[in-house]
Design a protein around this motif. Structure first.
Motif, PDB file in Angstrom:
ATOM      1  N   LEU A  72      71.783 -62.021  93.215  1.00 34.27           N
ATOM      2  CA  LEU A  72      72.248 -61.291  92.031  1.00 34.27           C
ATOM      3  C   LEU A  72      71.267 -60.201  91.630  1.00 34.27           C
ATOM      4  N   THR A  73      69.975 -60.512  91.708  1.00 31.42           N
ATOM      5  CA  THR A  73      68.980 -59.505  91.337  1.00 31.42           C
ATOM      6  C   THR A  73      69.036 -58.319  92.290  1.00 31.42           C
ATOM      7  N   THR A  74      69.233 -58.602  93.572  1.00 33.53           N
ATOM      8  CA  THR A  74      69.320 -57.521  94.548  1.00 33.53           C
ATOM      9  C   THR A  74      70.476 -56.586  94.214  1.00 33.53           C
ATOM     10  N   GLY A  79      69.077 -59.120  80.128  1.00 31.87           N
ATOM     11  CA  GLY A  79      69.794 -60.231  79.489  1.00 31.87           C
ATOM     12  C   GLY A  79      71.065 -60.554  80.247  1.00 31.87           C
ATOM     13  N   PHE A  80      71.756 -59.503  80.652  1.00 35.30           N
ATOM     14  CA  PHE A  80      72.995 -59.672  81.419  1.00 35.30           C
ATOM     15  C   PHE A  80      72.702 -60.391  82.737  1.00 35.30           C
ATOM     16  N   LEU A  81      71.623 -59.971  83.410  1.00 33.45           N
ATOM     17  CA  LEU A  81      71.259 -60.602  84.691  1.00 33.45           C
ATOM     18  C   LEU A  81      70.955 -62.088  84.495  1.00 33.45           C
ATOM     19  N   LEU A  82      70.191 -62.381  83.443  1.00 28.93           N
ATOM     20  CA  LEU A  82      69.803 -63.762  83.181  1.00 28.93           C
ATOM     21  C   LEU A  82      71.042 -64.620  82.902  1.00 28.93           C
ATOM     22  N   ILE A 137      78.082 -61.654  78.157  1.00 30.42           N
ATOM     23  CA  ILE A 137      77.804 -60.357  78.770  1.00 30.42           C
ATOM     24  C   ILE A 137      78.476 -59.232  78.003  1.00 30.42           C
ATOM     25  N   LEU A 138      79.569 -59.558  77.318  1.00 30.90           N
ATOM     26  CA  LEU A 138      80.217 -58.536  76.492  1.00 30.90           C
ATOM     27  C   LEU A 138      79.254 -58.048  75.416  1.00 30.90           C
TER      28      LEU A 138
END
Lengths: 316, 327
Positions: free
Chosen positions: B143-145, B172-175, B261-262
């Motif tokens: 996901l980070t990639t 924050g979205f990534l986490l 995520i919204l």
């Protein structure tokens, strides 16, 4: 509990939802011996082994393995005891060397030591040529040898093998048992479970017969034979001469209970090894002795005999 | 337990449950990263990322300069017929997570390696933790990639660097996305402990995913209409119905994730629920909230998602500890 014994259990029991898998087992295994756990499938051999390793908790009783309690000190036990499970499995997509390297890392060995031990173990089991091949290409016999190599990585004091010769061809099994004997010579104590009796007989110092979670009998094969079959020695005499006279002469020997003749061959049932006496009787009766053999009781006989008796008792 | 066992001195078990965990983790991660299964999923995510971001970029170019949160739009803008990248993530991340864990435990039994591995001087804890961590880190890595890739594409395509607030929101979205994957990873792992067949475990995980993606929203709607019907058309009735529907739908991890995520990616979002006119008093419509306020808005959802992951892992842990090793 003294330290002469590497494995000791006292009153060891395991119940699975009301089913008794192991019932009040007392097991004592001396340092440096090969001990065979024998019994039909489902008689509690594997459960006993799992309790020795701390992989299953006993319902009751005491276990000491190398003076550790497997339920409380499983890491100390598992660092010193090698276990080869029944139908051993490997990661098929990894090579033999990678599989052993994983074992070495799980044992916390430093890389240099691990490499050395892996190399030595593979060499010893004759797997060096295929060390970097995927295990998926290995035959049953090669997997079994890799299993021993895997156990050797941790340089164990005790090796426990569950049905190690199952599924091997006779030649493979023979070679395997030879390996086991070499391990014994290095002072490693070996506990193996099996239902293939003639193989176990060839390699074990002592055996224990399992029946419905109990150790019905234990001792060396000869001791067991005396206990179970009692004084039943089969002696075969081959001699020329007058059949009737020979039979009469043989029957007079104290200790011989039955004589049967098939041509020149006489089958004798005796209560001890009476070969010398039988030979003397034949010669005195004017016979010409050609051959003399004593049939040693095999574990198969003991086993069959014992379980016949047990079944008989339980029915009556 | 009988008296003989009780009479033994009760000591703690020796050693650390972490012994061997890193060995398990590195091996499992190496397996994940080289497996064909993972490669297929990586390609799938990569393609969706590139396609949706490219589509989004076409739209964004026209509004450069007027929007202070340009980068966030990369993830959320959709252009027919493609949905937004986040829309894809809601159902792709569970699939990746399930693919990573559905045969974690039963696979070891199936290959008959379980008793051999557990006969090494490690605790079961190490095996389970190592496997979960490996799956979690693999997921995080993938996901980070992709996240970095999208930002990179954005930098090249848009020609403006993201602001500090944008970077914080994107993090924050990534986490949240990683923990959303963690939830499904833990779920698939529980199924892999409960079921001895990996196919059954995979099907059960997919069924749960389908249930939450397709059926739960329908069921929540139906249940709401039954429990809080609108008889007279009063505002109280409407409010009660909406609130119940939202409460029910938030039992789904998909809803928790979507709402989280919204709020992260849409700074102008002020409320996830029913907004009453009084609540809007003094608010300037369309102005973005600071990150802290957005975080406050979805704090229950965000922590709920993480808590669900931990709870599921704990359930799997207990089940695995009690499992008999013999097959």
């Amino acid at each position: 509990m003294s330290s002469d014994y590497v494995i000791q259990t006292k009153g060891l029991s395991k119940h699975y939802n009301g089913l008794v898998a192991v019932d009040n087992l007392d097991l004592n295994i001396k340092r440096g011996e090969i001990f065979g756990l024998l019994g039909p499938n489902g008689s509690g051999k594997t459960t006993t082994i799992l309790m020795l390793l701390g992989l299953t908790e006993p319902t009751a009783g005491k276990v000491r393995v190398l003076d550790f309690d497997p339920a409380r000190q499983p890491l100390s036990v598992k660092a010193r005891v090698g276990y080869m499970p029944d139908q051993i499995g490997f990661y098929d997509e990894l090579s033999a060397r990678q599989n052993l390297a994983y074992t070495a890392r799980l044992n916390g060995l430093p890389a240099a030591v691990a490499d050395e031990r892996i190399q030595a173990a593979l060499d010893r089991m004759g797997l060096l040529d295929v060390a970097d091949k995927r295990v998926s290409t290995f035959s049953r016999g090669m997997r079994q040898r890799l299993g021993v190599a895997d156990v050797l990585i941790k340089q164990p004091e005790v090796i426990i093998m569950d049905e190690p010769t199952q599924g091997l061809d006779p030649e493979g099994a023979h070679a395997f048992l030879r390996n086991i004997r070499h391990l014994k010579e290095e002072g490693i104590t070996i506990l193996l479970s099996s239902h293939l009796l003639h193989q176990v007989q060839a390699v074990c110092d002592r055996v224990g017969l399992f029946y419905r979670g109990k150790m019905a009998l234990s001792g060396s094969v000869a001791e067991l034979a005396r206990k179970v079959i009692g004084s039943h020695y089969h002696i075969e005499v081959e001699a020329y001469g007058d059949q009737k006279a020979l039979i009469q002469a043989l029957q007079k020997v104290p200790g011989i209970s039955r004589v049967q003749a098939h041509g020149n061959v006489y089958d004798i049932t005796a209560n001890s090894d009476l070969r010398a006496e039988a030979a003397e009787a034949v010669v005195k009766a004017g016979g010409r002795l050609l051959a003399l053999r004593v049939e040693e009781p095999s574990l198969d006989d003991i086993y069959a005999h014992y379980f016949q008796e047990v079944e008989h008792d339980s029915h009556s | 337990m009988t008296a003989t066992v009780k009479s033994q001195p009760v000591r703690q078990r020796e050693g650390s449950p972490w012994t061997g965990m890193w060995a398990v983790m590195f091996k499992e991660m190496a397996d994940h990263l080289t497996s064909a299964r993972m490669r297929i999923l990586e390609i799938l995510i990569l393609l969706t990322a590139v396609a949706t971001v490219y589509a989004a970029m076409q739209d964004i170019r026209s509004s450069i300069g007027s929007d202070p949160f340009l980068f966030l739009k990369l993830f959320t803008l959709s252009r027919d017929p493609l949905p937004a990248f986040v829309g894809f993530l809601v159902f792709l991340v569970p699939l990746v997570a399930i693919a990573l864990a559905f045969d974690a435990i039963n696979g070891e039994f199936h290959r008959r390696t379980m008793s051999r591995v557990l006969a090494q001087p490690i605790y079961r804890d190490a095996l389970l933790m190592g496997k979960f961590l490996a799956g979690f880190l693999t997921l995080a890595l993938v996901l980070t990639t992709i996240w970095l890739l999208i930002i990179g594409l954005g930098l090249i395509g848009l020609g403006v660097p993201p602001s500090g607030a944008e970077v914080a929101r994107m993090l924050g979205f990534l986490l949240a996305t990683i923990f959303y994957g963690g939830f499904w990873l833990a779920l698939a792992m529980v199924f892999s402990i409960v079921s001895r067949q990996s196919a059954t475990a995979a099907l059960a995980s997919i069924a749960t995913w389908l249930f939450f993606t397709v059926f739960w929203p329908m069921l929540a709607g139906l249940a709401t209409q039954m429990l809080r019907p609108i008889r007279l058309g009063l505002p109280q009735e409407i409010i009660a119905q909406t609130q119940l529907q939202m409460t029910l739908s938030r039992f789904s991890p998909n809803t928790l994730y979507s709402e989280t995520i919204l709020a992260f990616l849409n700074p102008t979002l002020r409320s996830l629920g029913f907004v009453l006119p009084i609540q809007l008093e003094g608010a300037v419509l369309g102005t973005p909230l600071p990150l802290a306020q957005s975080l406050l808005l979805i704090w229950p959802q965000f922590t709920g998602l993480i808590a669900a992951t931990i709870l599921l892992f704990a359930a799997g842990y207990v089940l695995f500890q009690r499992q008999e090793i013999r097959a």
